[in-house]
Design an enzyme around this catalytic site. Sequence first.
Site, PDB file in Angstrom:
ATOM      1  N   GLU A   1     -26.945 -91.005 -60.736  1.00 47.54           N
ATOM      2  CA  GLU A   1     -26.063 -91.259 -61.882  1.00 47.54           C
ATOM      3  C   GLU A   1     -26.672 -90.766 -63.189  1.00 47.54           C
ATOM      4  O   GLU A   1     -26.955 -91.532 -64.107  1.00 47.54           O
ATOM      5  CB  GLU A   1     -25.682 -92.735 -61.957  1.00 47.54           C
TER       6      GLU A   1
ATOM      7  N   GLN B   1     -34.087-101.849 -55.267  1.00 43.12           N
ATOM      8  CA  GLN B   1     -33.116-102.901 -54.966  1.00 43.12           C
ATOM      9  C   GLN B   1     -33.343-103.551 -53.605  1.00 43.12           C
ATOM     10  O   GLN B   1     -32.798-104.614 -53.335  1.00 43.12           O
ATOM     11  CB  GLN B   1     -31.700-102.321 -55.043  1.00 43.12           C
TER      12      GLN B   1
HETATM   13  C1  BGC Z   1     -25.880 -97.812 -58.738  1.00 37.42           C
HETATM   14  C2  BGC Z   1     -26.410 -98.872 -57.789  1.00 37.42           C
HETATM   15  C3  BGC Z   1     -25.675-100.174 -57.997  1.00 37.42           C
HETATM   16  C4  BGC Z   1     -24.213 -99.928 -57.699  1.00 37.42           C
HETATM   17  C5  BGC Z   1     -23.326-101.153 -57.711  1.00 37.42           C
HETATM   18  C6  BGC Z   1     -24.374 -97.827 -58.873  1.00 37.42           C
HETATM   19  O1  BGC Z   1     -24.061 -97.501 -60.176  1.00 37.42           O
HETATM   20  O2  BGC Z   1     -26.327 -96.547 -58.367  1.00 37.42           O
HETATM   21  O3  BGC Z   1     -27.779 -98.992 -58.003  1.00 37.42           O
HETATM   22  O4  BGC Z   1     -26.198-101.208 -57.254  1.00 37.42           O
HETATM   23  O5  BGC Z   1     -23.716 -99.024 -58.652  1.00 37.42           O
HETATM   24  O6  BGC Z   1     -23.133-101.665 -58.980  1.00 37.42           O
END
Ligand code: BGC
Length: 424
Positions: free
Chosen positions: A152, A13
């Site tokens: 996650e 990202q």
């Molecule tokens: C993820 C991130 C994402 C963030 C905001 C999380 O679920 O780990 O990669 O950018 O949420 O949506």
Amino acid sequence: MEFLLGAATAAHQVEGNNRNSDYWVMENVPHSSFREPSLDALDHYHRYKEDISLLKEAGGNAYRFSIEWARIQPEKNEFDQNEIQHYREVIEFCLENDITPIVTLHHFTSPKWVITDGGWKSKNIIKFFSNYAEVIAKELGELIPFVCTINEANMGSQIYKVMRTMMDAGQGGSEQEKESMQVGIDLDEIKKTRAEYFKELAEIFGVAPNNINSFLDGRNKKEEVVMQAHQMACELFRKHSPSTKLGLSLSLYDYQAVDGGEKNVEKEQQEDFFDYLAYLKNDDFIGIQNYSRKVFNKNGLVKDDEDVRMTKMGYNFYPEGIGNVLKFVSKHWDKPLLVTENGISTDDDTERVEFIEKALKGVQECLDDGISVVGYTYWSLMDNFEWQLGYEQTFGLIAVDRETQKRYPKPSLAFLGSRKISPK
Ligand code: BGC
């Protein structure tokens, strides 16, 4: 130990040019379902010193980031020593600056060869991922105090659940599901039949169009393969680096029941949390990630009133969620908890300050209650690439002009860094 307070990012990202990854392929085929490709992202790969220094100057003492597997192992039989050296330098820079590095080994992206060899539904992944984890442990383990193996780990099955509800025209509530989707997935895109997209991917990955199993492709099982990959990775990591604290992170909503919704809440908690607990017995901590809440009555997910406050992502503004989730998890887990993500996408930074203040109040209350919370890393250090949604979302404590790559710290960065959180 001092409370860890800082911010989080994920390699794909922010770093830019993650060319050997599955996401690079998915973003760049002609019929891509991504709104835009990640390209140079924020060039954090080259500018990490500036970014970590901004966090430090603001008062932060922890930085959560990920090592990009596709850089370390661009081909199945190739480990790139230059890339290992790059991450060694990032970790050392943190340590020299008294910033505790919290290192994620997998944050959604995988090398593209992994998808060719079965991806995240195939048992092959257990060996592939744990091999990579072992290499990191041998090379860098002793420098890393905290490793979050998989970000996650429950997200594939959360996505599957939302997709199932949305595809099933007979079921109500699909709009509500869409609005409550946590991560940057474009559900309208997913809903379309995208034969061209999958055909293009299939050709590049060399698998059948219905067998492309990237990490965020919905999975209808209880993530057994993902969890076994985590367990095996931990076992090998510990062998080479016994002092590193090991865990994974889970995406956890604050589930709330109204009007007889208790059974529905229990079902969600079972699927999002309890199904995973058995696999975590040997872990040292759980990484907690929370962004919002979901309210259930006896018929299912409750539709938001029109006047409910929303974030730019389209779900409830609910900074109280993190404290509630920590309390819930602590009833079933007696080892440390680490808030690996919590944050808000908004164009109004005063709203972010308000969110952080309320969220940290919840964290402090948990500490006052004797719950072992060891740290909080806000998502995200910088505005970044929100997956299928591209660069429009703004979670960051720092804005970035992507033309010039100039960084513009927002007042919320200094606010976060000035907070004092302490165990009683
Ligand atoms: C993820 C991130 C994402 C963030 C905001 C999380 O679920 O780990 O990669 O950018 O949420 O949506």
